[in-house]
Scaffold this active site. Structure first.
Site, mmCIF file in Angstrom:
data_model
loop_
_atom_site.group_PDB
_atom_site.id
_atom_site.type_symbol
_atom_site.label_atom_id
_atom_site.label_comp_id
_atom_site.label_asym_id
_atom_site.label_seq_id
_atom_site.Cartn_x
_atom_site.Cartn_y
_atom_site.Cartn_z
ATOM 1 N N ASP A 1 0.844 -1.197 0.000
ATOM 2 C CA ASP A 1 0.000 0.000 0.000
ATOM 3 C C ASP A 1 0.884 1.255 0.000
ATOM 4 O O ASP A 1 0.626 2.212 -0.732
ATOM 5 C CB ASP A 1 -0.903 -0.026 1.247
ATOM 6 C CG ASP A 1 -2.119 0.884 1.114
ATOM 7 O OD1 ASP A 1 -2.485 1.239 -0.021
ATOM 8 O OD2 ASP A 1 -2.708 1.218 2.160
ATOM 9 N N HIS B 1 -4.125 2.840 -7.151
ATOM 10 C CA HIS B 1 -5.368 2.524 -6.432
ATOM 11 C C HIS B 1 -6.548 2.301 -7.384
ATOM 12 O O HIS B 1 -7.463 1.537 -7.069
ATOM 13 C CB HIS B 1 -5.690 3.582 -5.373
ATOM 14 C CG HIS B 1 -5.007 3.310 -4.068
ATOM 15 N ND1 HIS B 1 -3.686 3.620 -3.859
ATOM 16 C CD2 HIS B 1 -5.435 2.700 -2.932
ATOM 17 C CE1 HIS B 1 -3.343 3.233 -2.631
ATOM 18 N NE2 HIS B 1 -4.389 2.669 -2.043
ATOM 19 N N HIS C 1 -6.176 -1.169 -8.384
ATOM 20 C CA HIS C 1 -6.651 -1.970 -7.246
ATOM 21 C C HIS C 1 -8.177 -2.088 -7.282
ATOM 22 O O HIS C 1 -8.743 -3.169 -7.165
ATOM 23 C CB HIS C 1 -6.210 -1.346 -5.920
ATOM 24 C CG HIS C 1 -7.010 -1.847 -4.753
ATOM 25 N ND1 HIS C 1 -8.244 -1.296 -4.411
ATOM 26 C CD2 HIS C 1 -6.809 -2.859 -3.894
ATOM 27 C CE1 HIS C 1 -8.742 -1.970 -3.388
ATOM 28 N NE2 HIS C 1 -7.894 -2.919 -3.047
ATOM 29 N N HIS D 1 -5.542 -5.687 0.514
ATOM 30 C CA HIS D 1 -5.569 -4.395 -0.193
ATOM 31 C C HIS D 1 -4.186 -4.038 -0.747
ATOM 32 O O HIS D 1 -4.021 -3.776 -1.938
ATOM 33 C CB HIS D 1 -6.065 -3.317 0.795
ATOM 34 C CG HIS D 1 -5.949 -1.907 0.299
ATOM 35 N ND1 HIS D 1 -6.865 -1.345 -0.552
ATOM 36 C CD2 HIS D 1 -5.016 -0.957 0.528
ATOM 37 C CE1 HIS D 1 -6.504 -0.096 -0.809
ATOM 38 N NE2 HIS D 1 -5.388 0.169 -0.169
HETATM 39 ZN ZN LIG Z 1 -4.454 2.072 -0.028
#
Ligand SMILES: [Zn+2]
Length: 365
Positions: A171, A254, A257, A271
């Site tokens: 992340d 992101h 993602h 995540h």
């Molecule tokens: Zn994140």
């Protein structure tokens, strides 16, 4: 052009800090409601209680029901009123502290967040992710302020599963690259302004720390050791990435993602693991120099982050699936459009395919 930087009021990190929750709570209120899981209570409840003993502040524990939903937020809010608490403390993982932040917002109390894992950069942010009672994403709740205190006990983090801390590195890996893209495109950040030089410097420091300390921390954690490298990684994952993403903005990584979440196969991945692959896709879109691309892919391999779709759980790759990911990532409202050039569904589709191929090359299979 307004520049805005968001950050928690205080950030506290160190071994044994769980014993000081009471001390810091006493600076914020007279009676705290502590939201925690049953397992968390067994592991840390007594240490927290002991810390309140000498303070002019009392506490009541409440077990979290497992989902950050509006029903759970309402249930905890009612308890806060009934027990006349003037402070909320969330001890645990993402859903617990998102619930604690939301309750504090509705009840107009201060909030302290005590993460027991370092798997995302969410603890420091002024944001709660709300789900339905069944665990389906419902909406982002943007809060007017960040937590008053974020406190991490690194002895607790060091005992948490290593994979979670490595996911936190995934992340945090995206933070600098997304910041760089947003600064170039002058995008509006999650803090609803433009990036400050200060936040950008923290995003860069986050990246440098990961490169220098990431692998050292992984090996140390696997040996059950709490070392300076582990301390630096916990700070990078939580504070540096937290301020970096919120005050510099999100972009390609992101969005990819979010696109990957349309594939059922990817749901068992954390995540940060999906964000790491999203970072590589963003770098392909940017067509960065080979050296930079290589550094990032090799780093991911080194710390055990996925670099191929297979590693993300997609064993059968079809054009249809990858196009579905690209379509979701390139949605009008997603942060892919914070990139400093035009990104389309088609260019995203091609970048995902290429990122996957590079991953295979560097893995040697
Ligand atoms: Zn994140």
């Amino acid at each position: 052009m307004t520049k805005i930087l968001f950050s928690p009021g205080k950030y506290i990190q160190g071994p044994g800090e769980i014993n000081n929750v009471g001390k810091y709570a006493a600076g914020l209120g007279k009676k705290a409601l502590i939201l925690i899981s049953a397992g968390g209570f067994r592991r840390n409840g007594q240490d927290i209680l002991d810390g309140f003993e000498t303070e002019d502040c009392t506490c009541e524990f409440e077990m979290f029901n497992g989902e950050c939903s509006y029903n759970e937020i309402k249930r905890i809010s009612a308890l806060v009123e009934e027990k006349q608490c003037d402070l909320i403390i969330g001890v645990g993982g993402g859903k617990i502290f998102d619930t604690a932040k939301a309750v504090a917002y509705y009840e107009k109390t201060p909030v302290m967040i005590c993460p027991t894992i370092a798997s995302t950069d969410a603890p420091c942010s002024a944001l709660s992710v709300i789900y339905t009672d069944e665990g389906v994403f419902e909406e982002y709740l943007f809060l007017p302020s960040n937590p008053n205190i974020v406190l991490l006990d690194t002895e607790i983090i060091a005992k948490s599963p290593v994979r979670l801390t490595m996911a936190g590195i995934g992340d945090a890996l995206a933070t600098y690259f997304e910041a760089r893209a947003c600064v170039e495109s002058e995008a509006t950040t999650c803090a609803n302004g433009k990036a400050t030089s200060a936040a950008y410097a923290l995003a860069k420091l986050c990246f440098d720390t990961l490169m220098e300390e990431g692998y050292k921390a992984k090996v140390a954690l696997e040996a059950g050791a709490l070392t300076p490298a582990v301390e630096k990684i916990v700070e990078a994952n939580t504070l540096l990435s937290g301020i970096g993403f919120e005050s510099c903005g999100l972009a390609g990584a992101h969005a990819i993602h979010n696109g990957l979440t349309v594939l059922e196969e990817c749901h068992s991945l954390y995540h940060g693991e999906k964000v790491a692959f999203g970072t590589i896709v963003q770098l392909v879109l940017e067509n960065v120099p080979l050296e930079e691309l290589e550094d990032i892919i090799e780093f991911c391999i080194c710390v055990g982050l996925p670099v191929t779709l297979e590693q993300l759980g997609v064993t059968e790759i079809t054009e249809e699936k990858i196009r579905a990911v690209a379509k979701a990532a390139a949605a009008e409202t997603d942060t892919l459009h914070n990139m400093p050039f035009e990104v389309t569904e088609e260019s995203t589709y091609n970048a995902i395919l290429a990122a996957n191929a590079y991953g295979h090359q560097y893995l040697g299979k």
